[in-house]
Write an enzyme that holds these catalytic residues in place. Sequence first.
Site, PDB file in Angstrom:
ATOM      1  CB  SER A 586      -0.769   0.100   0.800  1.00 49.13           C
ATOM      2  OG  SER A 586      -1.998   0.832   1.045  1.00 49.13           O
ATOM      3  CG  ASP A 661      -6.598  -2.353  -4.724  1.00 46.39           C
ATOM      4  OD1 ASP A 661      -7.071  -2.428  -3.335  1.00 46.39           O
ATOM      5  OD2 ASP A 661      -5.368  -2.338  -3.988  1.00 46.39           O
ATOM      6  CG  HIS A 693      -5.258  -2.209  -0.846  1.00 52.98           C
ATOM      7  ND1 HIS A 693      -4.794  -1.865  -1.605  1.00 52.98           N
ATOM      8  CD2 HIS A 693      -4.375  -1.876   1.057  1.00 52.98           C
ATOM      9  CE1 HIS A 693      -3.532  -1.408  -1.023  1.00 52.98           C
ATOM     10  NE2 HIS A 693      -3.784  -1.329   0.394  1.00 52.98           N
TER      11      HIS A 693
END
Length: 715
Positions: A586, A661, A693
Amino acid sequence: MKRWIFLLSLILAGLWAQSQGIKELSLEDVIVGGKNYRKFLPSYKNYKFLGNSDNVVLNQSDSLFLVTGKGKKSFLLNLEKVNKEFKRLDLNELNTLWNINWIDNNTFWIDNNEGIVVYNIESKSIEYILYYPKGAKHVHFNYKTSAIVYLKDFDLYISELNKQPQKIESGSKEGIVLGQSVHRSEFGITDGIFWSPSGNSVAFYRMDETMVTDYPLVNVNARVAKTENIKYPMAGMKSHEVTVGVYDLRTGKLVYMQTGEPREKYLTNISWSNDEQKILIAELNRGQDHMKMNIYDSKSGNLVRELFEEKSDTWVEPENPALFVPATSNLFIWQSERDGYNHLYLYDLNKGLIKQLTKGQWVVTKALGFDAKSKNLFFEATKDGGVLNRNLYKVALGNGKVSRITSGEGTHAISISKSGNKVIDMYSNLNTPRVIQLVDVNKRTSMKLHEAENPFQGYKVGEIVLDTIKSANGKTDLYSRMILPPNFDTTKKYPVVVYVYGGPHAQLVKNSWLGAARMWQLYMAQQGYIAFTMDNRGSPDRGCDFEKVIHRRLGEAEAADQMEGIKFLKSLPYVDENRIGVHGWSYGGFMTINLMEKYPDVFKVGVSGGPVTDWKYYEIMYGERYMDLPEENKEGYELTNLNKRTQNINGRLLVIHGAIDPTVVWQHSLYFVEQCIKNRKQIDYFVYPRHEHNVRGADRVHLMQKVINYFNDFL
């Protein structure tokens, strides 16, 4: 340079050994979703306060025990007895008593997936059941009025005891969302339904996403792959519009708060006044630099007045609702960073600010509630021991005196009895996996309820070292964690794997068990790597100057600070400076590529997961807070665009993404790959077709094996 060294497991037992036969960890042991993962979590006992009393109950899976003096336990109830009553009424039987919720000293409620069941432990009988239909979601129970609010399909319903369910409001699959978290769960928003103090009314979010761009996610498991669109507002594009409704159970009347124009703003941190006549909403402009605390009449929806406002040259981020003082009609606590650190302020609904309750170069991390007479407020903070530690304090609302309740260095998680006289304190530190104790607030005495054993006893676990390193500005202390390989030899040279996040709202280094390391880092150390992590500027709970240096330039100060960590590593005689790798997910995926592009001769190998590669493709609420609108900050968006710098990559790079995602959409890494191709840069790429994600569940073992294989192959 200040250094703390903490030796885990065998060192603590005096058995640190070069000997043969010490067991090794496997990926199934250290990865969430692995077959043996829970075995290596410090043991936990579920202690809770009994109803409104100071008495403590131990919830075991199949039994409840009342904790008496000196930690002794007396039997209270077992699962078999409860299920006998469930079976008699033809209800789904319970698998565990772990998740019961106490109403008072004699009754608890539990959700058995067909309704809310209220059980009396004294009579050993079910008092009543509030059924909800199959497929209902977001069920919210209020025991004071024996009512539930829930979402069925797209519509919001209320069901009261002995009454037929009533539809409160209609939603739609086209984008009218009711009773759920809004603004993509930013600003501390985790819910969308808010019961009033007595339960006579309920407030809820209504979010209109119909004007937001549809973003295509692809279901490849269909016979012919099909799109499953989500609403995804990218930076600079049209956002959704939110309103707040209030339903009165007694009259059946629904009104909406007249929050007015502009409609593109953030309605955050909904709270009720004690008398239920007022709704407070912290309203934030889309630019996120101007917040207004507005008071609305809960019966008419009319704006009563603006109580106060907060402005900033960077951003204002309200994350906690007004906390009303129970024994008063108008007093409430507000958390604010207005003096540079998150602190507590006492307000009056009519008079405005009364006083600032806490002050200093430390932050309040959580407000926990009041004692029985509402004379003191309990809160968690970094006041003593700095950002690595969390302790419990109380502040007197009258004179502002702050008193520390918990003792011992470490991270404390707290539960407070209704009276405020007792506290269940669960804490850990580098040398302590977990201790649960009952603390007497007034006497400052404690009784140990549970102490976890070291789950790694008998396994190869390396030494953990915490260091303080100066940031790139040469002034600010940063904290790092290094895990050395077992049987560490200072005459050898070791490769390093840097695990990085680097973004807001995430602190990776703490004085808690394992230094807050993820267990796979222990595994990496076992494989012969030095596992290193450092929290750079921009990470939380250090005050505004520390956190907001990233404004309009994401990845700049963070990368400069991370390089100070690299300089420190290179200064160590046992670090092989030619074999340094980096991994993150991320924001950490963004940082991984960012570091490899900015410092191509430093990082030999990188693994980037779910990376943001261009902030204009990220969502409005988060992206615009830190970067402003793309048209307002063209230079910043250009400077932080990883797709513009792919020609700089020298090391081996693996990029991983979940194909569906909904947070960092797949477009980020796909566009990045396209730019690598154009610049003749060879990178490796892997996709998890039906993961979002984060790769969760058993497949996470596959993910981390992929990551580790890459470092083993190339580092």
